[in-house]
Design an enzyme around this catalytic site. Structure first.
Site, PDB file in Angstrom:
ATOM      1  N   GLY A  10       0.836  -1.199   0.000  1.00  0.00           N
ATOM      2  CA  GLY A  10       0.000   0.000   0.000  1.00  0.00           C
ATOM      3  C   GLY A  10       0.867   1.244   0.000  1.00  0.00           C
ATOM      4  O   GLY A  10       2.009   1.232  -0.473  1.00  0.00           O
ATOM      5  N   GLY A  11       0.323   2.308   0.572  1.00  0.00           N
ATOM      6  CA  GLY A  11       1.050   3.577   0.604  1.00  0.00           C
ATOM      7  C   GLY A  11       2.377   3.480   1.324  1.00  0.00           C
ATOM      8  O   GLY A  11       3.262   4.313   1.124  1.00  0.00           O
TER       9      GLY A  11
ATOM     10  N   ALA B  57      23.518  11.107 -28.028  1.00  0.00           N
ATOM     11  CA  ALA B  57      23.981  10.302 -26.903  1.00  0.00           C
ATOM     12  C   ALA B  57      25.412  10.692 -26.519  1.00  0.00           C
ATOM     13  O   ALA B  57      25.789  10.640 -25.346  1.00  0.00           O
ATOM     14  CB  ALA B  57      23.882   8.823 -27.245  1.00  0.00           C
TER      15      ALA B  57
HETATM   16  C1  HXC Z   1      -3.115  -3.728  12.523  1.00  0.00           C
HETATM   17  C2  HXC Z   1      -1.991  -5.590  11.852  1.00  0.00           C
HETATM   18  C3  HXC Z   1      -1.812  -5.052  10.579  1.00  0.00           C
HETATM   19  C4  HXC Z   1      -2.328  -3.751  10.309  1.00  0.00           C
HETATM   20  C5  HXC Z   1      -0.891  -6.990  10.611  1.00  0.00           C
HETATM   21  N1  HXC Z   1      -1.413  -6.804  11.834  1.00  0.00           N
HETATM   22  N2  HXC Z   1      -1.120  -5.935   9.817  1.00  0.00           N
HETATM   23  N3  HXC Z   1      -2.635  -4.931  12.818  1.00  0.00           N
HETATM   24  N4  HXC Z   1      -2.966  -3.125  11.326  1.00  0.00           N
HETATM   25  N5  HXC Z   1      -2.171  -3.161   9.144  1.00  0.00           N
HETATM   26  C6  HXC Z   1      -1.364  -7.702  12.959  1.00  0.00           C
HETATM   27  C7  HXC Z   1      -2.214  -8.924  12.749  1.00  0.00           C
HETATM   28  O1  HXC Z   1      -3.550  -8.665  13.119  1.00  0.00           O
HETATM   29  C8  HXC Z   1      -1.546  -9.905  13.678  1.00  0.00           C
HETATM   30  O2  HXC Z   1      -1.971  -9.622  14.981  1.00  0.00           O
HETATM   31  C9  HXC Z   1      -0.079  -9.528  13.606  1.00  0.00           C
HETATM   32  O3  HXC Z   1      -0.058  -8.192  13.085  1.00  0.00           O
HETATM   33  C10 HXC Z   1       0.691 -10.404  12.665  1.00  0.00           C
HETATM   34  O4  HXC Z   1      -0.011 -10.498  11.449  1.00  0.00           O
HETATM   35  P1  HXC Z   1      -0.300 -11.889  10.719  1.00  0.00           P
HETATM   36  O5  HXC Z   1      -1.366 -11.645   9.744  1.00  0.00           O
HETATM   37  O6  HXC Z   1      -0.527 -12.955  11.739  1.00  0.00           O
HETATM   38  O7  HXC Z   1       1.095 -12.160  10.027  1.00  0.00           O
HETATM   39  P2  HXC Z   1       1.382 -12.764   8.605  1.00  0.00           P
HETATM   40  O8  HXC Z   1       0.604 -14.001   8.394  1.00  0.00           O
HETATM   41  O9  HXC Z   1       2.858 -12.832   8.501  1.00  0.00           O
HETATM   42  O10 HXC Z   1       0.837 -11.676   7.560  1.00  0.00           O
HETATM   43  C11 HXC Z   1       1.403 -10.404   7.511  1.00  0.00           C
HETATM   44  C12 HXC Z   1       0.587  -9.485   6.600  1.00  0.00           C
HETATM   45  C13 HXC Z   1      -0.922  -9.510   7.056  1.00  0.00           C
HETATM   46  C14 HXC Z   1       0.691  -9.968   5.167  1.00  0.00           C
HETATM   47  C15 HXC Z   1       1.190  -8.093   6.689  1.00  0.00           C
HETATM   48  O11 HXC Z   1      -0.979  -9.278   8.450  1.00  0.00           O
HETATM   49  C16 HXC Z   1      -1.724  -8.469   6.370  1.00  0.00           C
HETATM   50  O12 HXC Z   1      -2.167  -8.628   5.220  1.00  0.00           O
HETATM   51  N6  HXC Z   1      -1.969  -7.356   7.059  1.00  0.00           N
HETATM   52  C17 HXC Z   1      -2.782  -6.277   6.564  1.00  0.00           C
HETATM   53  C18 HXC Z   1      -2.018  -5.514   5.537  1.00  0.00           C
HETATM   54  C19 HXC Z   1      -2.773  -4.293   5.080  1.00  0.00           C
HETATM   55  O13 HXC Z   1      -3.766  -4.407   4.354  1.00  0.00           O
HETATM   56  N7  HXC Z   1      -2.330  -3.142   5.587  1.00  0.00           N
HETATM   57  C20 HXC Z   1      -2.922  -1.909   5.263  1.00  0.00           C
HETATM   58  C21 HXC Z   1      -2.273  -1.542   3.948  1.00  0.00           C
HETATM   59  S1  HXC Z   1      -2.781  -0.010   3.398  1.00  0.00           S
HETATM   60  P3  HXC Z   1      -2.181 -10.765  16.075  1.00  0.00           P
HETATM   61  O14 HXC Z   1      -2.840 -10.065  17.202  1.00  0.00           O
HETATM   62  O15 HXC Z   1      -3.041 -11.800  15.440  1.00  0.00           O
HETATM   63  O16 HXC Z   1      -0.806 -11.247  16.385  1.00  0.00           O
HETATM   64  C22 HXC Z   1      -1.651   0.955   3.976  1.00  0.00           C
HETATM   65  C23 HXC Z   1      -1.945   2.334   3.600  1.00  0.00           C
HETATM   66  C24 HXC Z   1      -0.842   3.224   3.922  1.00  0.00           C
HETATM   67  O17 HXC Z   1      -0.720   0.623   4.563  1.00  0.00           O
HETATM   68  C25 HXC Z   1      -1.247   4.581   3.434  1.00  0.00           C
HETATM   69  C26 HXC Z   1      -0.157   5.505   3.417  1.00  0.00           C
HETATM   70  C27 HXC Z   1      -0.500   6.695   2.588  1.00  0.00           C
END
Ligand code: HXC
Length: 524
Positions: free
Chosen positions: A173-174, A409
């Site tokens: 993402g971002g 170039a």
């Molecule tokens: C809160 C999060 C999190 C998030 C992971 N966790 N991402 N908590 N916000 N964005 C937490 C999980 O709930 C979990 O908590 C722990 O971190 C570990 O994650 P797992 O899923 O168990 O690990 P894994 O299987 O290795 O997967 C990792 C991952 C997945 C691929 C990153 O967690 C995931 O898809 N997360 C969401 C990613 C996402 O969509 N992020 C937002 C992107 S948009 P527990 O309590 O179970 O241990 C963004 C916008 C930015 O970032 C904008 C900027 C301009």
């Protein structure tokens, strides 16, 4: 009284021990099981022993919704330190995946911003070890604000202190934009990826099925997108790449990189270069052989090796002084410039200029790659960036014309006309508007059209091309005009460059004083 003081110290020790555990032992085990080190282990590897000064270890988030009151950890999922790498000060930022997946909330971001402020005020490079699930979902817009603040700091720090991003886990993402705004990106094989939208969203949005690796794995980013500059086998190798990179960079834009003498004699001649360039101009040779022979032994450190291999960029040392090397590679696409090579060269030249690193350019370029793909995708504006970057660069610029230097170039590749300080050519140099056959086809079109058979036409073309070659394809017209400073034997390249560099190290003047302006408008 004494007892209560003692209990406070014990309490502090307990807090710090707890903070060091981040998300807890189970999460640390899970991190290790993925082949990844923890944030603290990574920082221990990066910094010289006993030099780290951690700050904000006891920061916690202040979110109260979605069960966040119960979920707290000291440090809030990121470790921030000042420390020394080879005795030079560096800021380290390491996201801790063991606490909420290293996700970025308000206070996590505030720690990163503070670290970058320290870096800028004291002139220290920033090393940001990324391992994060992105914006902390529970903190909503506060986490987006945090990203915005970090991006702003990345831009403010750009060109002030070196910024190195290492991707050691997810980066989606971002979140990808902080690394993208930094100067160098290193990705760890198998455990890291970078993409704007992950495979699931890609499938839902456009029906394309793709794996994480295929979409944004390290190999894609070092070969196809050019987003990453280096790929490392594992966390350990990534950290050693960071250290190596830092050794070629100054701490900030007011300094020069450290000089490291290797014992390689500055006057070393390299006879084998006298026979390197083949007689036949259509035959390739390997530009890496030139680079390896000229610079201090073993000092060449390539950047973006696997991207746009028709151009070579990297750091090296000449009599201990750090220089940036830019070269055409005749072994790939005949060394011609295309969109990607232009992008690669431009970015590197601007990094060198920002950080006071002289540029040494080796030229063997037949021109720009022709055709609709390149034209329709903007080779004109991408090629223009190379001209722009070399023209605005005020660091010492040394150029070696090895063989072909044709047309636009020739001008683009650090010619005297764009402000190069010292330009030499080998006797094999061909400095001209274009190559022999193409030129003969144009200027003798009428004569050639009179040939009665294709054989007769070819024979005439060969004769005319030879005539053109003898007249134009050498360095002596450019030498007669002073466009090049000297024609040298290839064997003399190292001593010549060492001397030229050492005279130019005190260069301070800009060629033309530009009128005051906010910034130029590089055609990106
Ligand atoms: C809160 C999060 C999190 C998030 C992971 N966790 N991402 N908590 N916000 N964005 C937490 C999980 O709930 C979990 O908590 C722990 O971190 C570990 O994650 P797992 O899923 O168990 O690990 P894994 O299987 O290795 O997967 C990792 C991952 C997945 C691929 C990153 O967690 C995931 O898809 N997360 C969401 C990613 C996402 O969509 N992020 C937002 C992107 S948009 P527990 O309590 O179970 O241990 C963004 C916008 C930015 O970032 C904008 C900027 C301009």
């Amino acid at each position: 009284m004494e007892e209560s003081l003692q209990s406070r110290i014990l309490e502090l020790r307990r807090l710090k021990e707890e903070a060091k555990l981040g998300g807890g032992l189970k999460a640390i085990e899970a991190q290790h099981a993925k082949g990844k080190l923890t944030a603290r282990e990574r920082l221990e590897l990066l910094f010289d022993p006993n030099t780290m000064l951690e700050f904000d270890m006891l920061v916690t988030h202040r979110a109260t919704e979605f069960g966040m009151t119960e979920r707290k950890a000291y440090g809030d999922g990121v470790v921030t330190v000042m420390g020394r790498v080879n005795n030079r000060p560096v800021i380290g930022i390491a996201q801790d995946f063991t606490f909420m997946g290293g996700s970025l909330g308000e206070m996590h971001a505030a720690k990163i911003v503070k670290a970058m402020q320290y870096a800028m005020s004291a002139g220290m490079p920033v090393v940001f070890l990324n391992d994060s699930g992105g914006a902390r979902i529970q903190e909503g817009v506060d986490s987006l604000k945090g990203y915005g603040d970090i991006f702003y700091m990345n831009v403010m720090a750009s060109g002030v202190v070196p910024q190195i991003a290492v991707i050691m886990g997810p980066c989606a993402g971002g979140a990808v934009y902080s690394p993208a705004l930094m100067d160098f990106v290193i990705m760890v094989d198998k455990t890291s990826y970078m993409f704007i939208t992950g495979p699931r969203v890609v499938k839902a949005a456009i029906g394309e099925e793709v794996t994480e690796e295929e979409l944004g794995g390290p190999r894609i980013h070092v070969t196809k997108s050019g987003v990453a500059h280096f790929i490392a086998r594992d966390d350990k190798e990534a950290i050693s790449l960071v250290k190596k990179l830092l050794s070629y960079l100054p701490s900030n834009n007011m300094e020069a990189p450290p000089r490291i003498l290797s014992g390689d004699p500055p006057e070393r001649m390299e006879e084998k270069l006298n026979t390197l360039v083949p007689e036949d101009p259509l035959k390739a040779y390997n530009m890496y052989e030139v680079i390896e022979a000229v610079f201090d032994k073993g000092s060449f450190f390539e950047v973006s090796r696997d991207y746009a291999r028709n151009a070579i960029t990297g750091f090296a040392r000449l009599n201990g002084w750090v220089v940036g090397v830019v070269a055409n590679q005749p072994m790939v696409l005949t060394g011609a410039l295309d969109i990607n090579a232009s992008d690669k060269i431009t970015r590197f030249v601007r990094i060198l200029n920002a950080f006071n690193i002289p540029i040494v350019t080796f030229v063997d370029v037949p021109g720009y790659i022709p055709g609709t793909y390149q034209e329709h995708n903007g080779i004109i504006r991408h090629g223009a960036k190379v001209l722009y970057a070399y023209s605005e660069a005020t660091v010492p610029k040394l150029t070696v014309i090895v063989r072909k230097a044709y047309g636009g170039a020739y001008i683009a590749m650090s010619s005297r006309h764009l402000g190069a300080d010292f330009v030499v050519a080998w006797p094999t140099a061909e400095i001209a508007v274009m190559g022999a056959e193409g030129a003969a086809e144009i200027i003798w079109r009428t004569e050639l059209s009179k040939a009665k058979t294709p054989e007769e036409r070819q024979e005439l073309l060969n004769k005319l091309a030879t005539e053109y070659k003898n007249k134009f394809l050498h360095p002596y017209i450019a030498a007669a005009r002073g466009y090049i400073d000297s024609v040298i034997e290839p064997a003399e390249t190292r001593p010549t460059l060492v001397r030229a560099l050492e005279f130019m190290l005190t260069k301070r003047e800009v060629r033309f004083r530009t009128p005051p302006k906010k910034h130029g408008l590089i055609p990106m």
